[in-house]
Scaffold this active site. Sequence first.
Site, PDB file in Angstrom:
ATOM      1  N   ASN A   9       0.877  -1.178   0.000  1.00 35.22           N
ATOM      2  CA  ASN A   9       0.000   0.000   0.000  1.00 35.22           C
ATOM      3  C   ASN A   9       0.913   1.226   0.000  1.00 35.22           C
ATOM      4  OD1 ASN A   9      -1.845   2.023   0.404  1.00 35.22           O
ATOM      5  ND2 ASN A   9      -2.185   1.557   2.582  1.00 35.22           N
ATOM      6  N   LYS A  11       0.181   4.216  -0.195  1.00 31.12           N
ATOM      7  CA  LYS A  11      -0.459   5.421   0.371  1.00 31.12           C
ATOM      8  C   LYS A  11      -0.235   6.590  -0.592  1.00 31.12           C
ATOM      9  CE  LYS A  11       0.542   3.649   4.942  1.00 31.12           C
ATOM     10  NZ  LYS A  11       0.115   3.783   6.310  1.00 31.12           N
ATOM     11  N   HIS A  95      -9.614   1.396   4.886  1.00 27.00           N
ATOM     12  CA  HIS A  95      -8.336   1.609   5.576  1.00 27.00           C
ATOM     13  C   HIS A  95      -8.574   2.590   6.726  1.00 27.00           C
ATOM     14  CE1 HIS A  95      -4.192   2.729   6.375  1.00 27.00           C
ATOM     15  NE2 HIS A  95      -3.813   1.662   5.690  1.00 27.00           N
ATOM     16  N   GLU A  97      -6.937   4.975   7.774  1.00 28.66           N
ATOM     17  CA  GLU A  97      -6.676   6.388   7.444  1.00 28.66           C
ATOM     18  C   GLU A  97      -7.893   7.012   6.758  1.00 28.66           C
ATOM     19  OE1 GLU A  97      -2.984   5.731   5.391  1.00 28.66           O
ATOM     20  OE2 GLU A  97      -2.023   5.204   7.295  1.00 28.66           O
ATOM     21  N   GLU A 166      -5.788  -4.776  10.660  1.00 24.98           N
ATOM     22  CA  GLU A 166      -4.780  -3.724  10.815  1.00 24.98           C
ATOM     23  C   GLU A 166      -5.047  -2.944  12.099  1.00 24.98           C
ATOM     24  OE1 GLU A 166      -2.758  -2.640   6.890  1.00 24.98           O
ATOM     25  OE2 GLU A 166      -4.431  -1.286   7.158  1.00 24.98           O
ATOM     26  N   GLY A 172       2.092   2.410  10.599  1.00 25.85           N
ATOM     27  CA  GLY A 172       3.044   3.499  10.406  1.00 25.85           C
ATOM     28  C   GLY A 172       3.732   3.937  11.681  1.00 25.85           C
ATOM     29  N   SER A 210       3.045  -2.049  10.367  1.00 25.65           N
ATOM     30  CA  SER A 210       4.499  -2.083  10.555  1.00 25.65           C
ATOM     31  C   SER A 210       5.102  -3.457  10.287  1.00 25.65           C
ATOM     32  CB  SER A 210       4.873  -1.573  11.958  1.00 25.65           C
ATOM     33  OG  SER A 210       4.445  -0.227  12.106  1.00 25.65           O
TER      34      SER A 210
HETATM   35  C1  PEP Z   1      -0.910   0.248   5.807  1.00 28.56           C
HETATM   36  O1  PEP Z   1      -0.808   1.350   5.286  1.00 28.56           O
HETATM   37  O2  PEP Z   1      -1.881  -0.467   5.554  1.00 28.56           O
HETATM   38  C2  PEP Z   1       0.142  -0.193   6.711  1.00 28.56           C
HETATM   39  C3  PEP Z   1       0.045  -1.354   7.288  1.00 28.56           C
HETATM   40  O3  PEP Z   1       1.200   0.681   6.899  1.00 28.56           O
HETATM   41  P1  PEP Z   1       2.596   0.341   7.629  1.00 28.56           P
HETATM   42  O4  PEP Z   1       3.059  -0.982   7.088  1.00 28.56           O
HETATM   43  O5  PEP Z   1       3.483   1.468   7.253  1.00 28.56           O
HETATM   44  O6  PEP Z   1       2.305   0.261   9.086  1.00 28.56           O
END
Ligand code: PEP
Length: 255
Positions: A9, A11, A95, A97, A166, A172, A210
């Site tokens: 992803n 982003k 997501h 975000e 998630e 992040g 992460s």
């Molecule tokens: C994500 O954006 O879905 C995500 C898991 O980000 P990160 O791996 O940076 O935590």
Amino acid sequence: MNTPLIVGNWKMNGGLETNQRLLDDVRAGCSGLGRCDVAVCAPFVYLGQLQTLLTGSSVAVGAQDVSAHEGGAYTGEVSAAMLREFAIRYVIVGHSERRQHHGESDSVVASKARQALAVGITPIVCVGETLQEREAGRTEEVVRRQLAAVIHVNGHCISEIVLAYEPVWAIGTGRTAAAEQAQQVHAVLRAQLRAASAHSDRVRIVYGGSMNATNAAGLLAQPDIDGGLIGGASLKAADFLAIVAAGVGRASALR
Ligand code: PEP
């Protein structure tokens, strides 16, 4: 066992030149890959570029969002049918975000999944609790509620989704859920899917938050963690490919 799935992803990152370099490396690193599906979800404006650069490769193209509406007067939105024209295989919906910064409710997320399914695109449905919710002992309640909304609207098609757990506090932040902690939630989600559909064992439940080259193998060794949704680490080919290798490792270990 389901074929593992590793999804990048990006982003709101990228640029025409950097994308090309990254995709060339990812494409080369994934050629002749063992049993592991790989996809990259990019911002809308780059989907044409991805379609061109990844055609004929084993890396699928995904989007990061889709409209909850079929078409019409929704300025700025992109419909599922439009995505289909760019050979999009996956789309991320819900997501955290988008839930957080764009106020997306469970029912909007469910409608987005429905729009994707209607045109044959696999929605990657994200669920996850905030730190406050985890600390209040509400993790199960929250993820079950988020998934229930998607099951309610998409009942008979639920076996066609990918589900991403998630935890919001791990996205992040560099703070990953412990493998056993993630497995516990994945098992809850697996049970909920089984109760909803006799065909749900084919749903891949991937972990995001992460995930990186160092912790991927441990997470992917868990029985119900079928893959990963990767943010930051998907922007560096070497890191992303190391996670893909861990996905291949899962497939070999569980064969
Ligand atoms: C994500 O954006 O879905 C995500 C898991 O980000 P990160 O791996 O940076 O935590």
